[in-house]
Design an enzyme around this catalytic site. Structure first.
Site, PDB file in Angstrom:
ATOM      1  N   HIS A  38       0.821  -1.209   0.000  1.00  0.00           N
ATOM      2  CA  HIS A  38       0.000   0.000   0.000  1.00  0.00           C
ATOM      3  C   HIS A  38       0.855   1.258   0.000  1.00  0.00           C
ATOM      4  O   HIS A  38       0.799   2.063   0.925  1.00  0.00           O
ATOM      5  CB  HIS A  38      -0.964  -0.017   1.184  1.00  0.00           C
ATOM      6  CG  HIS A  38      -2.085  -0.995   1.002  1.00  0.00           C
ATOM      7  ND1 HIS A  38      -2.124  -2.211   1.642  1.00  0.00           N
ATOM      8  CD2 HIS A  38      -3.199  -0.939   0.232  1.00  0.00           C
ATOM      9  CE1 HIS A  38      -3.227  -2.864   1.280  1.00  0.00           C
ATOM     10  NE2 HIS A  38      -3.886  -2.123   0.424  1.00  0.00           N
ATOM     11  N   ASN A  39       1.665   1.420  -1.039  1.00  0.00           N
ATOM     12  CA  ASN A  39       2.369   2.691  -1.212  1.00  0.00           C
ATOM     13  C   ASN A  39       1.826   3.366  -2.469  1.00  0.00           C
ATOM     14  O   ASN A  39       0.848   2.888  -3.061  1.00  0.00           O
ATOM     15  CB  ASN A  39       3.887   2.460  -1.214  1.00  0.00           C
ATOM     16  CG  ASN A  39       4.333   1.477  -2.292  1.00  0.00           C
ATOM     17  OD1 ASN A  39       3.812   1.506  -3.411  1.00  0.00           O
ATOM     18  ND2 ASN A  39       5.283   0.619  -1.946  1.00  0.00           N
ATOM     19  N   SER A  40       2.444   4.445  -2.870  1.00  0.00           N
ATOM     20  CA  SER A  40       1.805   5.240  -3.936  1.00  0.00           C
ATOM     21  C   SER A  40       1.805   4.519  -5.281  1.00  0.00           C
ATOM     22  O   SER A  40       1.077   4.911  -6.194  1.00  0.00           O
ATOM     23  CB  SER A  40       2.460   6.617  -4.057  1.00  0.00           C
ATOM     24  OG  SER A  40       3.772   6.488  -4.549  1.00  0.00           O
TER      25      SER A  40
ATOM     26  N   ASP B  62      -6.206   5.174  -0.724  1.00  0.00           N
ATOM     27  CA  ASP B  62      -5.482   4.482   0.359  1.00  0.00           C
ATOM     28  C   ASP B  62      -4.488   5.415   1.049  1.00  0.00           C
ATOM     29  O   ASP B  62      -3.520   4.954   1.656  1.00  0.00           O
ATOM     30  CB  ASP B  62      -4.735   3.263  -0.207  1.00  0.00           C
ATOM     31  CG  ASP B  62      -5.560   1.979  -0.134  1.00  0.00           C
ATOM     32  OD1 ASP B  62      -6.451   1.902   0.738  1.00  0.00           O
ATOM     33  OD2 ASP B  62      -5.312   1.067  -0.951  1.00  0.00           O
TER      34      ASP B  62
ATOM     35  N   ASP C 233      -9.442  -1.358  -7.726  1.00  0.00           N
ATOM     36  CA  ASP C 233      -8.659  -1.564  -6.512  1.00  0.00           C
ATOM     37  C   ASP C 233      -8.091  -2.977  -6.425  1.00  0.00           C
ATOM     38  O   ASP C 233      -6.980  -3.170  -5.942  1.00  0.00           O
ATOM     39  CB  ASP C 233      -9.559  -1.280  -5.291  1.00  0.00           C
ATOM     40  CG  ASP C 233      -8.771  -1.256  -3.992  1.00  0.00           C
ATOM     41  OD1 ASP C 233      -7.557  -0.996  -4.036  1.00  0.00           O
ATOM     42  OD2 ASP C 233      -9.391  -1.488  -2.927  1.00  0.00           O
TER      43      ASP C 233
HETATM   44  C1  LIG Z   1       6.415   0.219  -2.899  1.00  0.00           C
HETATM   45  O1  LIG Z   1       6.976  -0.914  -2.244  1.00  0.00           O
HETATM   46  C2  LIG Z   1       7.888  -1.664  -3.008  1.00  0.00           C
HETATM   47  C3  LIG Z   1       8.322  -2.835  -2.167  1.00  0.00           C
HETATM   48  O2  LIG Z   1       7.350  -3.816  -2.193  1.00  0.00           O
HETATM   49  C4  LIG Z   1       9.061  -0.814  -3.391  1.00  0.00           C
HETATM   50  O3  LIG Z   1       9.954  -1.534  -4.190  1.00  0.00           O
HETATM   51  C5  LIG Z   1       8.548   0.395  -4.141  1.00  0.00           C
HETATM   52  O4  LIG Z   1       9.616   1.255  -4.442  1.00  0.00           O
HETATM   53  C6  LIG Z   1       7.528   1.156  -3.314  1.00  0.00           C
HETATM   54  N1  LIG Z   1       6.977   2.213  -4.109  1.00  0.00           N
HETATM   55  C7  LIG Z   1       6.839   3.432  -3.642  1.00  0.00           C
HETATM   56  C8  LIG Z   1       6.277   4.426  -4.561  1.00  0.00           C
HETATM   57  O5  LIG Z   1       7.155   3.746  -2.525  1.00  0.00           O
END
Ligand SMILES: *[C@@H]1O[C@H](CO)[C@@H](O)[C@H](O)[C@H]1NC(C)=O
Ligand SMILES: *[C@@H]1O[C@H](CO)[C@@H](O)[C@H](O)[C@H]1NC(C)=O
Length: 701
Positions: free
Chosen positions: A440-442, A481, A598
């Site tokens: 759940h990151n961007s 999210d 989603d």
């Molecule tokens: C989201 O998490 C992944 C690890 O699962 C990472 O490699 C990626 O850079 C992250 N994306 C952001 C935008 O933070």
């Protein structure tokens, strides 16, 4: 059995022409046994008294036949009757039995003799009668039940089906009773090993509950929430399925001649309630055709209510046979168990993030670096690779993709806001996603935004939505999210987090995403994309955004999907064109759209699907690790990094949540490419699972 519990208030009727030591003996015995005793002197008063109280036991004095005809009297009273005889006479009891007497008592006024007789009757005849009555009551209940119920013998021969079963499945009793279950046609929609799973569960004497596709007589498959309960009773023969295994307990519970507990298997089919709703809707539709206007209009209201109430949520058993489904349901669809005291989970970000200064770079659509622009060239294609963009933008995919997509849809023009405001807004929203979450990151937000934009271009979707709906959908996808802590709702509730407390354990995260999105948007004019729109328009937009963000909550998954199918797909199939334009239905389309966006990972090209599966698993593993560390309940035990089979978890997720939802969405929006990917990905996970692999990918050759 609790139906027998009022036996202590047994009602006794004594029919004696006159009081004597014998009648006194029974009166005293009744008192000692705590029975209610009434006395009648004539056949007429006996009948009157009986018709009022329906005594459990009647004692008729027949020592002096000149008083009344005891035999005729007993026939009128269908209950346990004791026939009192003088001690001199020894005639055959047969005429008495024929007359309906249950026992003969030879004159004996001794109080203990009377008392003992009453006790024997209570524990023999009367109790048996109660059981019969209880049995009748239960069968009456079965007959009235709205749930389809089927009872089979242990060797799966159908013994009973109730009327609900007949009407739902389209069979008549007579066509089923005496048949083996195996002879009744099965639906192909079930997983091939489902029956074996069920049987092995039943053989162990355990209850099975889960989703099962049954085939109606007309060949249609219907999804049912089924509960199968083995019932163990006394008597009967039992085929020993465990021959050769020594099990002391089972040997000792067995009679000498191999007689053992006899099992009946009761299948209670709890048809997912939508089925009834659909039936009712059909009935009402038919009735409307032949009704005068006012009635037809009233029925319209009824239909409206039926289509939009909460009736649609299925009563989901969490006792599914599959631990992965179980955990997903437990982890995603419930708000967790009671929280443990003393385990405060402190949110990592108490204050919304501000944009770190190094990220505020002058940026407009026109000066996006070519390397980044290149990765977004095919952003209108479903096969767009958001991970390339993630790498090229140094983890700011949402800002860049947002700029491109919002400009394609003319969002700035609609909102009458400068591109700089949109840019700041995207940056601040992206900054409030946690880069440390593995799922759940961007990048997830960018992915959902991408899917949303893709769906908005589908012909049917365009027909049903207004420009304001499109803008709302794009904004909702972007923020849906925001500030996600990388933990599920259940976790937050169990941990007693501040958010769970703030939102009363209900839709905790989704409420937070929606609320925070508006806070950070309106806090600062620099990023307030709503600043220049009219109050009414703002209200409508805000309402729509909140509704969509809340719709991503999984506890309502089946409700949203079912409402969509019933209110939109079904009427469309009957070519009712107006369904597309009603405001209520637009809401349902928007909810379905964001829900599908989603959780569209399993419909992405295989490599992307695998990467997402790895990320979500890692996030769940991290949650399990933390639950163990903090002594919290583990909400999804299968997501343990030491034991988890990722293929199995993906298969369950697809089976349980994805297939039906995308079938419905595809029927509406026409998405053959997604369905093809879904099929490929499902086969991919199946392939790994068949090789008993637990990993994301097969090991290198
Ligand atoms: C989201 O998490 C992944 C690890 O699962 C990472 O490699 C990626 O850079 C992250 N994306 C952001 C935008 O933070
Ligand atoms: C939580 O519950 C309390 C008491 O019922 C209520 O007053 C409050 O408005 C609820 N808060 C939310 C966010 O639902």
């Amino acid at each position: 059995m609790c139906l027998l519990s009022h036996l202590s208030f047994l009602q006794v009727l004594l029919v004696f022409a006159k009081e004597d030591s014998q009648s006194n003996g029974f009166c005293w015995a009744c008192e000692k046994a705590n029975f209610r005793c009434s006395m009648a002197r004539t056949p007429e008063s006996a009948l009157e008294c009986f018709s009022e109280k329906h005594h459990d036991l009647v004692i008729i004095d027949h020592r002096h036949s000149r008083h009344f005809d005891a035999e005729a009297l007993s026939i009128c009273m269908l209950t346990c009757v004791l026939f009192l005889r003088p001690d001199r006479e020894e005639a055959s009891v047969m005429p008495l039995i024929n007359a309906g007497f249950n026992r003969r008592y030879v004159e004996n006024a001794n109080m203990m003799a009377c008392y003992n007789e009453l006790l024997q009757l209570e524990h023999g005849e009367v109790r048996a009668q109660f059981k019969l009555r209880a049995g009748n009551a239960i069968f009456t209940a079965l007959e009235q039940s709205q749930e389809a119920i089927e009872i089979t013998s242990e060797d799966q021969v159908i013994q009973y089906v109730n009327p609900a079963y007949e009407s739902i499945m389209g069979y008549q009793k007579g066509e089923l009773i005496g048949k083996e279950i195996i002879e009744v046609p099965k639906s192909e929609k079930n997983k091939p090993d489902l029956l074996e799973t069920i049987n092995s569960c039943i053989r162990k004497g355990k209850e099975w509950q889960g989703i099962y596709y049954a085939k109606k007589k007309n060949g249609d498959s219907i999804q049912q929430n089924v509960k199968i309960t083995p019932v163990i009773g006394q008597g009967g023969k039992h085929k020993d399925r465990r021959k050769g295994s020594l099990d002391v307990r089972s040997t000792t519970s067995r009679g000498s001649d191999g007689e053992i507990l006899n099992k009946y298997i009761i299948i209670i089919v709890n048809i997912i309630i939508t089925y009834f709703v659909i039936q009712v809707i059909n009935i009402i539709n038919a009735a409307q055709e032949s009704s005068p206007m006012p009635v037809a209009e009233a029925l319209d209201r009824v239909l409206e209510i039926l289509r939009t109430t909460e009736l649609y949520s299925p009563q989901l058993g969490t006792k599914d046979e599959d631990p992965h489904t179980n955990d997903l349901v437990g982890g995603l669809m419930t708000d967790g168990l009671r929280r443990l005291s003393g385990n405060e989970y402190i949110f990592s970000t108490k204050q919304p993030h501000h944009i770190p200064s190094h990220l505020i770079t002058p940026l407009s659509l026109n000066d996006i670096p070519p390397r980044i622009a290149q990765t977004m060239e095919n952003e209108d294609s479903w096969d767009f690779d958001v991970f390339n963009l993630e790498a090229a933008t140094m983890k700011r995919p949402l800002t860049y993709l947002g700029l491109k997509i919002f400009s394609r849809f003319g969002v700035c023009e609609f909102l009458n806001c400068p591109e700089a405001t949109l840019r700041s807004w995207l940056q601040v929203i992206e900054a409030n996603y946690h880069s440390s979450n593995s799922y759940h990151n961007s990048s997830h937000a960018a992915d959902v935004l991408h899917a949303t934009a893709y769906f908005l271009c589908k012909e049917r979707v365009k027909q049903s939505l207004d420009p304001i709906d499109e803008v709302a959908a794009l904004i909702a996808a972007t923020v849906h999210d925001v500030d996600h802590p990388g933990r599920t709702n259940s976790f937050l509730c169990n941990a007693g987090s501040e958010l769970a407390i703030l939102y009363n354990d209900t839709a905790v995260l989704e409420s937070h995403h929606a609320a925070l999105a508006f806070q950070i948007t309106t806090r600062d004019d620099k990023c307030n994309i709503f600043k220049n729109i009219e109050r009414n328009e703002y209200r409508t937009l805000r309402q729509a955004i909140i509704d969509m963000v809340l719709a991503t909550e999984m506890t309502k998954h089946f409700e949203h999907v079912n409402k969509f199918v019933n209110s939109i797909n079904k009427p469309l199939a009957e070519s009712v064109k107006s369904v597309l334009t009603s405001p209520e239905n637009r809401i349902l389309v928007k909810r379905m759209l964001i829900k599908c966006a989603d959780i569209s990972n399993p419909c992405r090209p295989q490599e992307l699907c695998i990467e997402w599966a790895g990320r979500i698993s890692e996030e769940y593993f991290a949650q399990t690790d933390e639950e163990k560390r903090q002594g919290l309940p583990v909400v999804m035990p299968v997501f343990d990094r030491n034991t988890c089979s990722i293929p199995k978890s993906q298969i369950s997720f697809i089976d349980y949540f994805i297939t039906d939802m995308f079938d419905a969405w595809d029927a509406f929006a026409d998405l053959p490419n997604l369905m093809q990917h879904l099929d490929n990905n499902f086969k991919y996970w199946k392939g790994l699972d068949e090789r008993k692999l637990h990993s994301l990918r097969p090991p290198p050759e």
